[in-house]
Design a protein around this motif. Structure first.
Motif, PDB file in Angstrom:
ATOM      1  N   ALA A 244       0.823  -1.207   0.000  1.00 32.43           N
ATOM      2  CA  ALA A 244       0.000   0.000   0.000  1.00 32.43           C
ATOM      3  C   ALA A 244       0.862   1.264   0.000  1.00 32.43           C
ATOM      4  O   ALA A 244       0.439   2.309  -0.504  1.00 32.43           O
ATOM      5  CB  ALA A 244      -0.929   0.000   1.210  1.00 32.43           C
ATOM      6  N   ALA A 245       2.063   1.165   0.566  1.00 33.14           N
ATOM      7  CA  ALA A 245       2.970   2.316   0.622  1.00 33.14           C
ATOM      8  C   ALA A 245       3.898   2.396  -0.584  1.00 33.14           C
ATOM      9  O   ALA A 245       4.624   3.372  -0.742  1.00 33.14           O
ATOM     10  CB  ALA A 245       3.799   2.258   1.901  1.00 33.14           C
ATOM     11  N   ALA A 246       3.879   1.378  -1.439  1.00 30.99           N
ATOM     12  CA  ALA A 246       4.850   1.275  -2.534  1.00 30.99           C
ATOM     13  C   ALA A 246       4.534   2.252  -3.661  1.00 30.99           C
ATOM     14  O   ALA A 246       3.369   2.530  -3.959  1.00 30.99           O
ATOM     15  CB  ALA A 246       4.875  -0.146  -3.071  1.00 30.99           C
ATOM     16  N   LYS A 247       5.597   2.734  -4.314  1.00 33.34           N
ATOM     17  CA  LYS A 247       5.467   3.640  -5.452  1.00 33.34           C
ATOM     18  C   LYS A 247       5.922   3.006  -6.760  1.00 33.34           C
ATOM     19  O   LYS A 247       5.775   3.606  -7.818  1.00 33.34           O
ATOM     20  CB  LYS A 247       6.277   4.913  -5.201  1.00 33.34           C
ATOM     21  CG  LYS A 247       5.791   5.735  -4.018  1.00 33.34           C
ATOM     22  CD  LYS A 247       6.636   6.984  -3.835  1.00 33.34           C
ATOM     23  CE  LYS A 247       6.124   7.820  -2.662  1.00 33.34           C
ATOM     24  NZ  LYS A 247       6.964   9.036  -2.464  1.00 33.34           N
ATOM     25  N   GLY A 248       6.515   1.818  -6.687  1.00 37.21           N
ATOM     26  CA  GLY A 248       7.078   1.199  -7.869  1.00 37.21           C
ATOM     27  C   GLY A 248       6.042   0.566  -8.775  1.00 37.21           C
ATOM     28  O   GLY A 248       4.933   0.219  -8.355  1.00 37.21           O
ATOM     29  N   ALA A 249       6.413   0.376 -10.033  1.00 40.50           N
ATOM     30  CA  ALA A 249       5.551  -0.317 -10.988  1.00 40.50           C
ATOM     31  C   ALA A 249       5.507  -1.815 -10.705  1.00 40.50           C
ATOM     32  O   ALA A 249       4.556  -2.499 -11.077  1.00 40.50           O
ATOM     33  CB  ALA A 249       6.052  -0.071 -12.413  1.00 40.50           C
ATOM     34  N   TYR A 250       6.563  -2.304 -10.046  1.00 42.55           N
ATOM     35  CA  TYR A 250       6.672  -3.721  -9.721  1.00 42.55           C
ATOM     36  C   TYR A 250       6.873  -3.891  -8.221  1.00 42.55           C
ATOM     37  O   TYR A 250       7.539  -3.073  -7.569  1.00 42.55           O
ATOM     38  CB  TYR A 250       7.853  -4.363 -10.445  1.00 42.55           C
ATOM     39  CG  TYR A 250       7.833  -4.237 -11.950  1.00 42.55           C
ATOM     40  CD1 TYR A 250       6.646  -4.306 -12.669  1.00 42.55           C
ATOM     41  CD2 TYR A 250       9.020  -4.044 -12.660  1.00 42.55           C
ATOM     42  CE1 TYR A 250       6.639  -4.202 -14.051  1.00 42.55           C
ATOM     43  CE2 TYR A 250       9.023  -3.936 -14.039  1.00 42.55           C
ATOM     44  CZ  TYR A 250       7.830  -4.010 -14.736  1.00 42.55           C
ATOM     45  OH  TYR A 250       7.824  -3.894 -16.103  1.00 42.55           O
TER      46      TYR A 250
END
Length: 303
Positions: A147-153
């Motif tokens: 939920a905190a991630a910004k990456g495409a993967y």
């Protein structure tokens, strides 16, 4: 889909890190429950080494009440928010390493740009990372990290597992073909027994296409959220999500490139016992036994 892996092949690692904007994150590496003294520093150096210039972030998720100085044990935050003199968790970084500050429990925390005493690699630049807390349970913690991630993967990594060289490149190439996958398995021990365990894992992967979490499962971020993440169950969440993917008609790619996972649980619990217990858990789960019942059995029979 844009060939992300090819985009960075022509750039040197330092060029990418110096040129990339703060919001240019390709891979979000999520590590649940990381408390061991010094492990965070070594892990940051390791990820820099295998990233081959592909921009990434490291998201460490610890259990609630175990983030910060009041937990009574050396944890991720106290090992990463040290002063220039190296005060904090002993053995985490070389003397004189410079660290950025952080907020207890939540917030941005950068690893020191020094040399970890416990790692062979040198941190050539700071690792963009955050530390968050989440309720107890690996599935809940991994979902909180996603939920905190910004990456495409998304790449879910156990703290005692290490990735192969060019891991992010191999993963990005796979995720241009499929929406989810994992690496092959190797175990960090020279014993013949562990080569046998690896071969059994290879056969299981070919037949079932349901790799375990210690094989560093990875996903396209949008696809992971469409699946509603890992099921909120105490055990077998890694098997459950792969089964749901296959039932939905999607392929799961298992790379020939192998992660290296620690053999310590086999040594601690007994090689044969640990292997038989894992087979029993998987079989009972396939037969419909509740993960909650399996979790109670697992805790009662853990070595």
């Amino acid at each position: 889909m844009t060939n992300i892996s090819a985009k960075y092949k022509t750039l040197q690692k330092d060029e990418v890190h110096s040129a990339m904007p703060d919001d240019d994150v390709v891979v979000s590496v999520i590590v649940p429950v990381l408390h061991e003294n010094g492990v965070a520093a070594a892990l940051g150096a390791h990820l820099l080494h295998v990233s081959c210039g592909i921009p990434f972030e490291l998201i460490i998720v610890c259990a609630e009440n175990y983030c910060g100085e009041n937990s009574g044990k050396p944890d991720t935050l106290s090992c990463n928010t040290k002063t220039e003199s190296g005060a904090g968790c002993s053995g985490s970084f070389a003397s004189g390493a410079v660290c950025a500050g952080g907020r207890q429990g939540h917030g941005d925390v950068e690893f020191c740009a020094g040399k970890p005493q416990t790692a062979n690699a040198v941190l050539t630049s700071s690792v963009r990372s955050i530390v968050i807390s989440a309720p107890k349970g690996r599935a809940r913690q991994m979902n909180a990290g996603a939920a905190a991630a910004k990456g495409a993967y998304l790449l879910f990594l156990h703290a005692d597992t290490r990735l192969p060289q060019q891991a992010f490149t191999f993963m990005a190439e796979a995720l241009e073909r499929v929406k989810a996958g994992a690496f092959g398995l190797s175990i960090e021990d020279d014993g013949l027994y562990f080569r046998f365990v690896e071969r059994i894992a290879d056969v299981r992967n070919r037949l079932t296409r349901t790799p375990y979490g210690d094989q560093a499962q990875f996903f396209r971020t949008d696809f992971f959220h469409a699946l509603n993440g890992y099921a909120d169950i105490p055990i077998m969440e890694d098997v459950d999500i792969m089964r749901r993917i296959r039932r939905g008609g999607h392929a799961v790619e298992i790379l020939k490139n192998r992660v290296a996972t620690s053999a310590r649980r086999w040594h601690k619990e007994g090689r044969l016992y640990c292997s038989v217990r894992n087979v029993c858990l998987r079989t009972l789960y396939a037969l419909g036994v509740s993960p909650h019942s399996l979790s109670r059995w697992y805790r009662a029979h853990r070595g």
